[in-house]
Design an enzyme around this catalytic site. Structure first.
Site, PDB file in Angstrom:
ATOM      1  N   LYS A  49       0.816  -1.210   0.000  1.00  0.00           N
ATOM      2  CA  LYS A  49       0.000   0.000   0.000  1.00  0.00           C
ATOM      3  C   LYS A  49       0.857   1.271   0.000  1.00  0.00           C
ATOM      4  O   LYS A  49       0.376   2.340  -0.358  1.00  0.00           O
ATOM      5  CB  LYS A  49      -0.973  -0.002   1.185  1.00  0.00           C
ATOM      6  N   TYR A 257     -11.446 -15.356   3.152  1.00  0.00           N
ATOM      7  CA  TYR A 257     -10.523 -14.294   3.550  1.00  0.00           C
ATOM      8  C   TYR A 257     -10.110 -14.422   5.017  1.00  0.00           C
ATOM      9  O   TYR A 257     -10.967 -14.513   5.901  1.00  0.00           O
ATOM     10  CB  TYR A 257     -11.191 -12.934   3.315  1.00  0.00           C
ATOM     11  N   TYR A 283      -2.322 -12.764   3.155  1.00  0.00           N
ATOM     12  CA  TYR A 283      -2.059 -12.571   1.722  1.00  0.00           C
ATOM     13  C   TYR A 283      -0.861 -13.387   1.232  1.00  0.00           C
ATOM     14  O   TYR A 283      -1.014 -14.316   0.442  1.00  0.00           O
ATOM     15  CB  TYR A 283      -1.805 -11.084   1.432  1.00  0.00           C
TER      16      TYR A 283
END
Ligand SMILES: *Cc1c(COP(=O)(O)O)cnc(C)c1O
Length: 325
Positions: A49, A257, A283
């Site tokens: 990010k 998730y 992730y």
């Protein structure tokens, strides 16, 4: 046409290194594996990010914003890096996190608070409404809030990963290397859209393969292809036909998730114990677990070279302690 990149601020340590994983490659007995260390971007630990926020914060400042607002999961890396970026530029920050406030603040949620963000909790379907309400309340007291979508995945954020691919091409050209694949975790699609567009624009000849962390391949593919095309327009490239460059594998979603299972546990321990590199539970543990499985299935030949793009997320590890050991 050459791309024209908008202004960005500096938030990340770039270029991030690339390095060969010799012990791990030998251990798995498949292709030669390398890693791109975007877990080392900096910005309150690091992660993908940071590259997106360099463009998003520049846009926020250009618009005269004084407050960043975004949404995410309770252990969102994007929320934590947004909070850090806001602090760095003296902006306020409000985070709308989905779910219930955990009893003990840990991992990214602990860091959000240390970084000074205001945290609001929302039921999964109410998060957009909550974000609108928070934006309205900030405006009502004279603030100028800037909204960043989930994962920072709009054309502005994705531009960070177009430049990341250019950075990789500079590194590979200097080292006379080429990669047959780059493999990474894909979720809100901004990373993949940027890498696909960068691959087109700067001539990466390998396959760009996203391992889906949560969405079925067909819906994620549609989303990534649309974002890639829109990002091309944003940086002044001809609309490209990119659909056949968007490769997504959704075989490793498991229970969904942030449900840590054997795939993630094995991948995290293997990378840690053979290379001394930390992966994250949500992730990169899942994506690297997928890569290990693909290697075992013989998806690559021995002479091939695969770059695992490490997108960060290790700040979440303590929050998953009991699922990891
Ligand atoms: C957000 C995130 C991703 C996914 O990136 P997208 O651009 O949302 O697809 C991958 N890895 C980590 C560690 C992340 O925080």
């Amino acid at each position: 046409m050459d791309p024209k990149f908008p202004d960005k601020v500096s938030l990340a340590f770039l270029p991030t290194p690339i390095e060969p994983l010799e012990r791990l490659s030998r251990h798995l007995g498949g292709p030669e594996i390398w890693v791109k260390r975007d877990d080392q971007t900096g910005l309150a630990t690091g992660g993908n990010k940071a590259r997106k926020l360099e463009f998003l914060v520049a846009d926020a400042l250009a618009q005269g914003a004084d407050h960043l607002v975004t949404t995410g999961a309770p252990q969102s890396n994007h929320a934590r890096q947004t909070a850090a970026a806001a602090a760095r530029f003296g902006l306020g920050c409000s985070l709308i996190l989905r779910g219930q406030e955990p009893a003990t603040p840990t991992g990214n949620f602990l860091l959000d608070q240390l970084l000074g963000a205001h945290v609001y909790w929302c039921a999964p379907r109410d998060c957009n409404d909550t974000a609108s309400r928070v934006m309205g309340e900030l405006r009502a007291i004279g603030r100028r809030p800037y909204f960043i979508p989930l994962g920072g995945s709009n054309v502005i954020g994705a531009t960070g990963y177009v430049l990341a691919m250019r950075e990789l091409m500079e590194q590979t050209e200097a080292a006379h290397l080429n990669f047959d694949f780059t493999v990474f975790a894909s979720s809100s699609g901004g990373t993949q859209a940027g890498l696909v567009l960068g691959a087109c624009a700067f001539g990466f000849r390998g396959t760009v393969l996203g391992i889906s962390v949560d969405h079925p391949a067909d819906s994620l593919k549609t989303q990534v292809a649309a974002l890639t095309t829109a990002t091309a327009t944003h940086i002044g490239l001809d609309a490209l036909s990119v659909a056949d460059m968007v490769n997504i594998n959704d075989d490793y979603i498991g229970d969904g998730y942030a449900h840590v299972g054997e795939t993630e546990r094995e991948a995290i321990k293997l990378m840690a114990q053979v290379e001394g590199i930390l992966l994250d539970p949500v992730y990169t543990g899942r994506a690297f677990g997928g890569l290990i499985d693909l290697i075992r299935w013989g998806a690559f030949t021995r002479g091939q070279r695969v770059l695992f793009w490490h997108t960060g997320g290790t700040a979440a590890l303590p929050a998953f302690a009991e699922r990891l050991l």
